[in-house]
Design a protein around this motif. Structure first.
Motif, short mmCIF file in Angstrom:
data_model
loop_
_atom_site.label_atom_id
_atom_site.label_comp_id
_atom_site.label_asym_id
_atom_site.label_seq_id
_atom_site.Cartn_x
_atom_site.Cartn_y
_atom_site.Cartn_z
N ALA A 48 24.94 43.67 39.80
CA ALA A 48 26.18 43.33 39.11
C ALA A 48 25.95 43.16 37.60
CB ALA A 48 26.77 42.04 39.69
N VAL A 49 24.69 43.05 37.20
CA VAL A 49 24.36 42.81 35.80
C VAL A 49 23.27 43.78 35.37
CG1 VAL A 49 23.38 41.08 34.22
CG2 VAL A 49 24.93 40.36 36.03
N ASN A 50 23.27 44.20 34.10
CA ASN A 50 22.15 45.02 33.62
C ASN A 50 21.49 44.38 32.40
OD1 ASN A 50 23.34 45.96 31.13
ND2 ASN A 50 24.62 47.33 32.35
N PRO A 51 20.25 44.81 32.07
CA PRO A 51 19.50 44.16 30.98
C PRO A 51 20.24 44.15 29.64
CG PRO A 51 18.03 45.52 32.28
CD PRO A 51 19.41 45.78 32.80
N GLU A 52 20.99 45.20 29.33
CA GLU A 52 21.73 45.24 28.06
C GLU A 52 22.74 44.10 27.97
OE1 GLU A 52 21.42 46.89 25.23
OE2 GLU A 52 19.55 47.55 26.18
N GLN A 53 23.44 43.88 29.08
CA GLN A 53 24.44 42.81 29.11
C GLN A 53 23.80 41.44 28.95
OE1 GLN A 53 25.89 44.04 32.94
NE2 GLN A 53 27.84 44.77 32.11
N MET A 54 22.62 41.28 29.58
CA MET A 54 21.92 39.99 29.47
C MET A 54 21.47 39.74 28.03
SD MET A 54 21.97 38.39 32.29
CE MET A 54 20.72 37.15 32.11
N LYS A 55 20.98 40.81 27.40
CA LYS A 55 20.55 40.71 26.01
C LYS A 55 21.70 40.24 25.13
CE LYS A 55 16.92 43.79 24.56
NZ LYS A 55 16.57 45.20 24.39
N LYS A 56 22.86 40.83 25.36
CA LYS A 56 24.04 40.50 24.56
C LYS A 56 24.43 39.04 24.77
CE LYS A 56 28.71 42.20 23.90
NZ LYS A 56 29.57 41.75 25.02
N LEU A 57 24.38 38.61 26.04
CA LEU A 57 24.71 37.21 26.36
C LEU A 57 23.76 36.25 25.63
CD1 LEU A 57 26.27 35.13 28.17
CD2 LEU A 57 24.44 35.44 29.85
N CYS A 58 22.46 36.56 25.66
CA CYS A 58 21.47 35.72 24.98
C CYS A 58 21.78 35.63 23.49
CB CYS A 58 20.06 36.28 25.16
SG CYS A 58 19.44 36.14 26.84
N GLU A 59 22.12 36.77 22.88
CA GLU A 59 22.40 36.78 21.45
C GLU A 59 23.58 35.87 21.12
OE1 GLU A 59 20.42 37.88 19.17
OE2 GLU A 59 19.16 38.51 20.86
N GLU A 60 24.60 35.90 22.00
CA GLU A 60 25.77 35.06 21.76
C GLU A 60 25.45 33.57 21.87
OE1 GLU A 60 29.34 36.36 23.90
OE2 GLU A 60 28.54 38.41 23.71
N LEU A 61 24.54 33.23 22.82
CA LEU A 61 24.22 31.83 23.04
C LEU A 61 23.28 31.25 21.98
CD1 LEU A 61 23.79 31.96 26.91
CD2 LEU A 61 25.56 30.71 25.68
N ARG A 62 22.52 32.14 21.34
CA ARG A 62 21.54 31.73 20.33
C ARG A 62 22.13 30.89 19.20
NH1 ARG A 62 16.47 34.44 19.95
NH2 ARG A 62 16.59 36.22 21.31
N ASP A 63 23.35 31.23 18.79
CA ASP A 63 23.95 30.51 17.66
C ASP A 63 24.28 29.07 18.03
OD1 ASP A 63 23.86 32.83 16.21
OD2 ASP A 63 25.82 33.50 16.94
N GLU A 64 24.60 28.89 19.31
CA GLU A 64 25.12 27.61 19.78
C GLU A 64 24.04 26.64 20.24
OE1 GLU A 64 28.68 25.42 20.71
OE2 GLU A 64 28.50 27.41 19.79
N PHE A 65 22.92 27.20 20.78
CA PHE A 65 21.91 26.35 21.44
C PHE A 65 20.55 26.46 20.77
CE2 PHE A 65 25.16 27.13 24.59
CZ PHE A 65 25.33 25.88 25.17
N ASP A 66 19.74 25.38 20.94
CA ASP A 66 18.35 25.41 20.46
C ASP A 66 17.46 26.16 21.43
OD1 ASP A 66 18.82 23.76 18.18
OD2 ASP A 66 18.97 22.04 19.54
N TYR A 67 17.69 25.92 22.73
CA TYR A 67 16.89 26.59 23.75
C TYR A 67 17.78 27.17 24.85
CZ TYR A 67 12.75 24.52 21.65
OH TYR A 67 11.76 24.17 20.78
N ILE A 68 17.50 28.42 25.19
CA ILE A 68 18.19 29.08 26.30
C ILE A 68 17.12 29.39 27.34
CG2 ILE A 68 19.52 31.12 26.98
CD1 ILE A 68 19.79 30.84 23.50
N LEU A 69 17.18 28.70 28.49
CA LEU A 69 16.15 28.88 29.52
C LEU A 69 16.69 29.76 30.64
CD1 LEU A 69 14.54 25.34 29.99
CD2 LEU A 69 14.08 27.06 28.26
#
Lengths: 89, 263
Positions: B96-117
């Motif tokens: 249901a998910v591919n690596p490109e989409q995950m990468k994009k999600l991580c990039e969006e969360l980076r601005d908001e959070f110190d750590y994304i685990l």
């Protein structure tokens, strides 16, 4: 078994460590036992054109060699005893 | 800019989810803004370990497919105001998910959070590829068993091949009594075999089972595992913390007798 090994108690954790080291060598080289066997046979075939080799004493394996940078690189280790040179007559 | 850390192992059942829950909670305790992402689509687990299973409305796949905004899917932990969970979907699978989409999600969360685990699923297939896609660094969890160490070695190779810059090792469920008897590999043995930097040693501790039963990560409490996890968090943040003495909390009598033994 070396002299030093004689005194070192073979605990199960030592057994685990030794087994892991061996299995990881072939894992890391991405070399299955079948491919290893094929490669061995090809090497024997080539060398046999020139010399007669002792198949009993033959030892071909992949080992880890230090790369001079704190890491290791896989290396093909071959110990091939020669029975007789096939000299051209 | 936040840092994306993937927690992975190859072999299942070595403690990835427990580690994610405790390290995430620990970082939040240390005043960092943290989001935990369960990337094991189809086998949702991190929510129950965190004790947040009753509050799920949307999940990772909903976010990826655009059924909701990221903010709507994030569950805020009541105990720690700067800790969030993005749960995985239970009724879908890895495709249901591919690596490109995950990468994009991580990039969006980076601005908001110190750590994304990212809590990675077991295995080296699509789920693993999704989990590591956006990661800057990795924590590889292993136990001192031949099967887990072998799989960890494979994972470390794959992380290198995927250009994850930093890989650290956590040796989990170590039993000092067995190590002393010579019936369990020590953390030094495991580090020697895998040749990666150690970031934590977590002892086998009954408190972990209790904390998982209750859905409350034990990081930072008085138990040995709780201390070990908090130390890992501090090391992630760049502090130099010596490794715990895992020989256990000795009673007074034992302490005295050990002093006499030394002399």
């Amino acid at each position: 078994m070396g002299f030093a090994d004689f005194f070192r108690k073979k605990t199960s954790s030592n057994v685990a460590k030794d087994r892991l080291k061996l299995v990881l060598v072939s894992d890391r080289a991405g070399c299955s036992p079948e491919i290893m066997e094929q490669m061995k046979n090809d090497i024997i075939a080539v060398i046999s054109k020139y010399v007669e080799i002792d198949l009993e004493g033959l030892d071909i394996k992949i080992t880890q060699e230090p790369d001079g940078n704190n890491g290791t690189v896989p290396a093909l280790f071959a110990n091939i005893p020669i029975k007789e040179m096939r000299s051209k007559k | 800019m936040g840092e994306v850390i993937v927690i992975t192992s190859g072999k299942g059942g070595v403690g990835k989810t427990t580690t994610t829950a405790n390290v995430g909670t620990g970082l939040a305790k240390l005043d960092k803004k943290v989001v935990l992402i369960d990337t094991d689509i189809g086998l949702r687990n991190l929510d129950v370990v965190m004790g947040l299973e009753n509050r799920i409305v949307y999940n990772l796949v909903d976010v990826i497919e655009g059924n909701c905004r990221i903010k709507q899917a994030l569950i805020k932990d009541k105990r720690y105001p700067n800790l969030y969970l993005l749960p995985s979907a239970q009724t879908r699978d890895k495709t249901a998910v591919n690596p490109e989409q995950m990468k994009k999600l991580c990039e969006e969360l980076r601005d908001e959070f110190d750590y994304i685990l990212m809590d990675c699923p077991a295995g080296i297939e699509q789920g693993f590829k999704n989990a590591i896609a956006g990661a800057d660094r990795a924590l590889v969890v292993t136990t001192p068993e031949v099967s887990a160490v072998r799989d960890a070695d494979r994972i470390i190779g794959l992380l290198e091949a995927n250009e994850i810059k930093q890989t650290h090792l956590i040796v989990n469920r170590l039993r000092m009594d067995m190590v002393k008897r010579g019936d369990m590999m020590s953390s030094d043995d495991v580090v020697e075999i895998l040749a990666v930097d150690l970031i934590g040693i977590v002892p086998d501790d009954e408190h972990i089972v209790v904390s998982t039963n209750q859905g409350e990560p034990l990081v930072g409490d008085d138990s040995l595992a709780g201390k070990a996890y908090l130390n890992i968090c501090k090391r992630i943040m760049g502090e130099e913390i010596p490794f715990l003495d895992l020989n256990g909390r000795m009673g007074l009598f034992k302490k005295l007798s050990s002093i006499f033994k030394k002399n």
